[in-house]
Motif scaffolding. Structure first.
Motif, PDB file in Angstrom:
ATOM      1  N   GLU A   1     -10.436   6.679  -7.251  1.00 42.01           N
ATOM      2  CA  GLU A   1     -10.532   5.931  -8.500  1.00 42.01           C
ATOM      3  C   GLU A   1      -9.893   4.554  -8.366  1.00 42.01           C
ATOM      4  O   GLU A   1     -10.447   3.546  -8.829  1.00 42.01           O
ATOM      5  N   ASN A   2      -8.738   4.493  -7.734  1.00 38.86           N
ATOM      6  CA  ASN A   2      -8.034   3.214  -7.586  1.00 38.86           C
ATOM      7  C   ASN A   2      -8.848   2.213  -6.775  1.00 38.86           C
ATOM      8  O   ASN A   2      -8.791   1.006  -7.044  1.00 38.86           O
ATOM      9  N   ARG A   3      -9.586   2.701  -5.782  1.00 38.82           N
ATOM     10  CA  ARG A   3     -10.399   1.785  -4.977  1.00 38.82           C
ATOM     11  C   ARG A   3     -11.652   1.320  -5.712  1.00 38.82           C
ATOM     12  O   ARG A   3     -12.268   0.329  -5.342  1.00 38.82           O
ATOM     13  N   LEU A   4     -12.015   2.064  -6.767  1.00 35.65           N
ATOM     14  CA  LEU A   4     -13.211   1.714  -7.540  1.00 35.65           C
ATOM     15  C   LEU A   4     -12.900   0.841  -8.753  1.00 35.65           C
ATOM     16  O   LEU A   4     -13.802   0.230  -9.326  1.00 35.65           O
ATOM     17  N   LYS A   5     -11.628   0.793  -9.148  1.00 38.02           N
ATOM     18  CA  LYS A   5     -11.270   0.036 -10.347  1.00 38.02           C
ATOM     19  C   LYS A   5     -11.363  -1.462 -10.107  1.00 38.02           C
ATOM     20  O   LYS A   5     -10.920  -1.972  -9.080  1.00 38.02           O
TER      21      LYS A   5
END
Length: 210
Positions: free
Chosen positions: A137-141
């Protein structure tokens, strides 16, 4: 002497019914918590998000204005708890005060084996899911953005980057974790509810006796 024995038996039966009533009441509350807060609420939100994106993978059709809303639903924390208070109180005063052997054994099995074992498994699943899904998720935000609206500055968090949903490995991994974990955890919680309802039914039968 006989009157004293009768009074003592009546007192013990009154105490037994009181403890059974307290266990019954927390079972009903825990069943409601499992059903409405966990399955329908938090896990339902994850399932709604996974269905939205999986529908796109199947049909190539997506409502783009809803992407960020459903993206935020793919990673939902969950803490499963239940109330052991009345059972622990009964243990401290003597579990043998439950006169019905079968009912006593079912109460023990519920609170010493079934509930701790299953909720322990759920906690393990959720910890692994939270760790892995947060990483993807953090890499997609996307970075924080601002919007100006009637002299107000609005800070926009947790928007998803513009990525190819069919090939981006972080997105597909996040979707896979969310889909599998929400189904597995729902199944585990659902496995608890019928025996808990049956225990409530058996307690009611015992409470209706003199």
């Amino acid at each position: 002497m006989q009157i004293n024995n009768w009074n003592e038996a009546k007192k013990e039966r009154t105490f037994e019914k009181k403890m059974l009533t307290e266990i019954r009441n927390v079972l009903i509350k825990d069943i409601d918590f499992f059903n409405n807060h966990l399955i329908t609420g938090r896990l339902g939100r994850v399932k709604q998000a996974t269905r939205f994106f999986e529908n796109y993978l199947r049909t190539d059709s997506i409502y783009r204005d809803s992407i960020n809303y459903h993206f935020s639903g793919l990673n939902r924390g969950l803490q499963i708890t239940y109330n052991r208070g009345p059972f622990e109180a009964l243990k401290s005063t003597g579990i043998d005060k439950i006169s019905n052997d079968s009912l006593r054994n079912k109460i023990i099995d519920t609170y010493e084996f079934m509930l701790p074992r299953t909720t322990g498994l759920i906690t393990i699943f959720m910890n692994e899911y939270n760790t892995e899904s947060k990483k993807h998720e953090n890499r997609l935000k996307d970075s924080i953005q601002i919007e100006l609206k009637e002299d107000n500055v609005l800070y926009i968090y947790n928007r998803m980057k513009n990525v190819d949903l069919k090939t981006n490995q972080d997105f597909l991994s996040l979707l896979s974790w969310s889909s599998k974990t929400s189904k597995d955890v729902t199944d585990l919680i659902n496995s608890l509810i019928p025996p808990m309802k049956e225990l409530v039914r058996e307690i009611d039968l015992e409470l209706n006796k003199n």
